[in-house]
Write an enzyme that holds these catalytic residues in place. Structure first.
Site, PDB file in Angstrom:
ATOM      1  N   SER A   1       0.685  -1.156   0.013  1.00  0.00           N
ATOM      2  CA  SER A   1       0.056   0.023  -0.050  1.00  0.00           C
ATOM      3  C   SER A   1       1.069   1.226  -0.067  1.00  0.00           C
ATOM      4  O   SER A   1       1.758   1.269   0.639  1.00  0.00           O
ATOM      5  CB  SER A   1      -1.021  -0.101   1.242  1.00  0.00           C
TER       6      SER A   1
ATOM      7  N   TYR B   1      -1.756  -0.035  10.210  1.00  0.00           N
ATOM      8  CA  TYR B   1      -1.903  -0.595   9.157  1.00  0.00           C
ATOM      9  C   TYR B   1      -0.649  -0.691   8.197  1.00  0.00           C
ATOM     10  O   TYR B   1      -0.122  -1.538   7.592  1.00  0.00           O
ATOM     11  CB  TYR B   1      -3.229  -0.049   8.386  1.00  0.00           C
TER      12      TYR B   1
ATOM     13  N   LYS C   1       2.328  -3.562   6.610  1.00  0.00           N
ATOM     14  CA  LYS C   1       2.617  -3.647   5.256  1.00  0.00           C
ATOM     15  C   LYS C   1       4.106  -3.462   4.963  1.00  0.00           C
ATOM     16  O   LYS C   1       4.643  -4.250   4.117  1.00  0.00           O
ATOM     17  CB  LYS C   1       1.638  -2.576   4.200  1.00  0.00           C
TER      18      LYS C   1
HETATM   19  N1  UFG Z   1     -12.517  11.698   2.604  1.00  0.00           N
HETATM   20  C1  UFG Z   1     -13.616  12.549   2.833  1.00  0.00           C
HETATM   21  N2  UFG Z   1     -14.581  12.240   3.089  1.00  0.00           N
HETATM   22  C2  UFG Z   1     -15.039  10.867   3.178  1.00  0.00           C
HETATM   23  C3  UFG Z   1     -14.031   9.892   2.858  1.00  0.00           C
HETATM   24  C4  UFG Z   1     -12.681  10.513   2.598  1.00  0.00           C
HETATM   25  O1  UFG Z   1     -13.318  13.897   2.744  1.00  0.00           O
HETATM   26  O2  UFG Z   1     -16.193  10.362   3.488  1.00  0.00           O
HETATM   27  C5  UFG Z   1     -11.325  12.208   1.980  1.00  0.00           C
HETATM   28  C6  UFG Z   1     -10.121  11.504   3.164  1.00  0.00           C
HETATM   29  O3  UFG Z   1      -9.867  12.536   4.034  1.00  0.00           O
HETATM   30  C7  UFG Z   1      -8.781  11.717   2.077  1.00  0.00           C
HETATM   31  C8  UFG Z   1      -9.374  11.389   0.895  1.00  0.00           C
HETATM   32  O4  UFG Z   1     -11.126  11.526   0.824  1.00  0.00           O
HETATM   33  O5  UFG Z   1      -8.350  12.886   1.958  1.00  0.00           O
HETATM   34  C9  UFG Z   1      -9.329  10.009   0.511  1.00  0.00           C
HETATM   35  O6  UFG Z   1      -9.856   8.987   1.600  1.00  0.00           O
HETATM   36  P1  UFG Z   1      -9.953   7.595   1.413  1.00  0.00           P
HETATM   37  O7  UFG Z   1     -10.372   6.814   2.638  1.00  0.00           O
HETATM   38  O8  UFG Z   1     -10.931   7.402   0.527  1.00  0.00           O
HETATM   39  O9  UFG Z   1      -8.590   7.021   0.992  1.00  0.00           O
HETATM   40  P2  UFG Z   1      -7.226   7.127   1.958  1.00  0.00           P
HETATM   41  O10 UFG Z   1      -6.189   8.045   1.025  1.00  0.00           O
HETATM   42  O11 UFG Z   1      -7.338   7.508   3.175  1.00  0.00           O
HETATM   43  O12 UFG Z   1      -6.704   5.402   1.861  1.00  0.00           O
HETATM   44  C10 UFG Z   1      -6.037   4.988   0.936  1.00  0.00           C
HETATM   45  C11 UFG Z   1      -6.019   3.693   1.019  1.00  0.00           C
HETATM   46  C12 UFG Z   1      -5.568   3.050   2.321  1.00  0.00           C
HETATM   47  C13 UFG Z   1      -4.124   3.398   2.622  1.00  0.00           C
HETATM   48  C14 UFG Z   1      -4.166   4.979   2.649  1.00  0.00           C
HETATM   49  C15 UFG Z   1      -2.542   5.503   2.790  1.00  0.00           C
HETATM   50  O13 UFG Z   1      -7.353   3.063   0.757  1.00  0.00           O
HETATM   51  O14 UFG Z   1      -5.503   1.605   2.200  1.00  0.00           O
HETATM   52  O15 UFG Z   1      -4.534   5.542   1.328  1.00  0.00           O
HETATM   53  O16 UFG Z   1      -2.802   7.036   3.188  1.00  0.00           O
HETATM   54  F1  UFG Z   1      -3.716   3.306   3.757  1.00  0.00           F
END
Ligand code: UFG
Length: 323
Positions: free
Chosen positions: A116, A140, A144
């Site tokens: 990841s 998490y 990894k």
């Molecule tokens: N976000 C929102 N509202 C929501 C959901 C997400 O504003 O309801 C924002 C988050 O704050 C973030 C962006 O959208 O800025 C993306 O969020 P996600 O939860 O979709 O994805 P992440 O970037 O947090 O997660 C991904 C992978 C994980 C990994 C992570 C590493 O899915 O497995 O990147 O940073 F760990």
């Protein structure tokens, strides 16, 4: 060619099983169905068992005699990993170690690992290259990174073991044929939550932070379609079998979209307006996470087909309407 796929009933694993099946590989899925589904396994047999169940795992190796292993089975929810690190270390690290030991016992040398972008933490350089230091900021990501170190050491031990580790960025969308897609309870991912809000399943969508140092103040992510990611796995497998070289590849398109751009795309594609509210930053979110993807393009010849945010959202939306 016989491939053992752990976690093949889950979101990404099931897309890879589909592609393997379509390309004529013999697949066996090993999954405890904790978050996966039987209906998601479109090819080959499903063994419903836990990776901690060593006897069943051995039996599968003995009877199926896989030539390679693709390892998707893992817990993936960052906030949960903060609350319950032992659950994450047990499943993501200890069970992977046991899987590797079982591979060694049965002389299986080739391993494809689901890593990841979380291993980078908050990267200093964007787009982030594979050579960036591993500095995870949550358990998490630590699990990894730990497995990646185990794989590196094992590949250097002279046993013939070799691996490809694929560092996924923000995986999204669903099978364009509409047969499989994301189906976990309480999703946290942006695109899933946005299409669920468009559908009316969630009341409103929160934007976690509008004061980031980005052009519109919201976080930027590199969204990659799950089918393009699945294709990268097949290329990685071929590469490993042909060259015998262990490698690490970023899996992303090399450019990103902000949270606001994603929301706009979801409203456009679904044709539905829905309430969006500003909320505080979510702890642990890097402002910008974008892959440098030159290596996977050059070494694997990976050519993504779905580098198009609206297409990604459309497939997620079509899938969401069916569930
Ligand atoms: N976000 C929102 N509202 C929501 C959901 C997400 O504003 O309801 C924002 C988050 O704050 C973030 C962006 O959208 O800025 C993306 O969020 P996600 O939860 O979709 O994805 P992440 O970037 O947090 O997660 C991904 C992978 C994980 C990994 C992570 C590493 O899915 O497995 O990147 O940073 F760990």
């Amino acid at each position: 060619m016989r491939i053992l796929v752990t976690g093949g009933a889950g979101y990404i694993g099931s897309h890879v099983v589909k592609l393997l099946g379509e390309r004529g590989y013999e697949v066996i899925t090993y999954d405890n169905l904790s978050t996966g589904h039987e209906w998601a396994v479109l090819y080959g047999k499903l063994i419903r068992a836990d990776l901690g169940d060593r006897e069943t795992l051995r039996k599968v190796f003995r009877e199926f005699r896989p030539q390679a292993v693709m390892h998707f089975a893992a817990h993936i929810v960052v906030p949960e990993s903060v609350r319950d690190p032992l659950k994450y270390y047990r499943n993501n690290v200890v069970h992977t170690l046991q899987l590797l030991e079982t591979m060694e016992e049965f002389g299986v040398k080739d391993f494809i690992f689901s890593s990841s972008a979380a291993v980078y933490g908050i990267p200093e350089k964007i787009p982030v290259p594979e050579t960036a230091p591993l500095k995870p900021i949550n358990p998490y990501g630590e699990t990894k990174a730990t497995v990646e170190r185990i794989l590196r050491d094992l590949s250097r031990a002279g046993t013939g073991f070799r691996y490809v580790s694929l560092r996924y960025f923000n995986v999204a969308g669903a099978d364009p044929e509409g047969r499989i897609g994301f189906a976990y309870p309480d999703p946290t991912h942006l695109i899933i939550r946005a299409v669920k809000t468009a559908k009316g399943e969630l009341e409103r969508l929160e934007i976690f932070g509008t004061d980031y140092p980005t052009p519109d103040g919201t976080c930027i992510r590199d969204f990659i379609h799950v089918t393009d990611l699945a294709e990268a796995h097949l290329l990685a497998l071929q590469y490993l079998l042909e060259t015998g070289k262990s490698e690490i590849f970023n899996c992303g398109y090399g450019h990103g979209y902000s949270v606001l751009e994603v929301i706009r795309a979801v409203k456009k594609v679904t044709g539905r307006d829905f309430p969006v509210v500003e909320a505080p930053r979510r702890p642990g979110d890097p402002p910008v996470l974008v892959a440098e993807n030159r290596k996977i393009r050059e070494r694997l010849g990976w050519r993504p087909r779905y580098d198009d945010l609206e297409f990604i959202v459309r497939t997620a939306w079509e899938w969401e309407k069916r569930t």
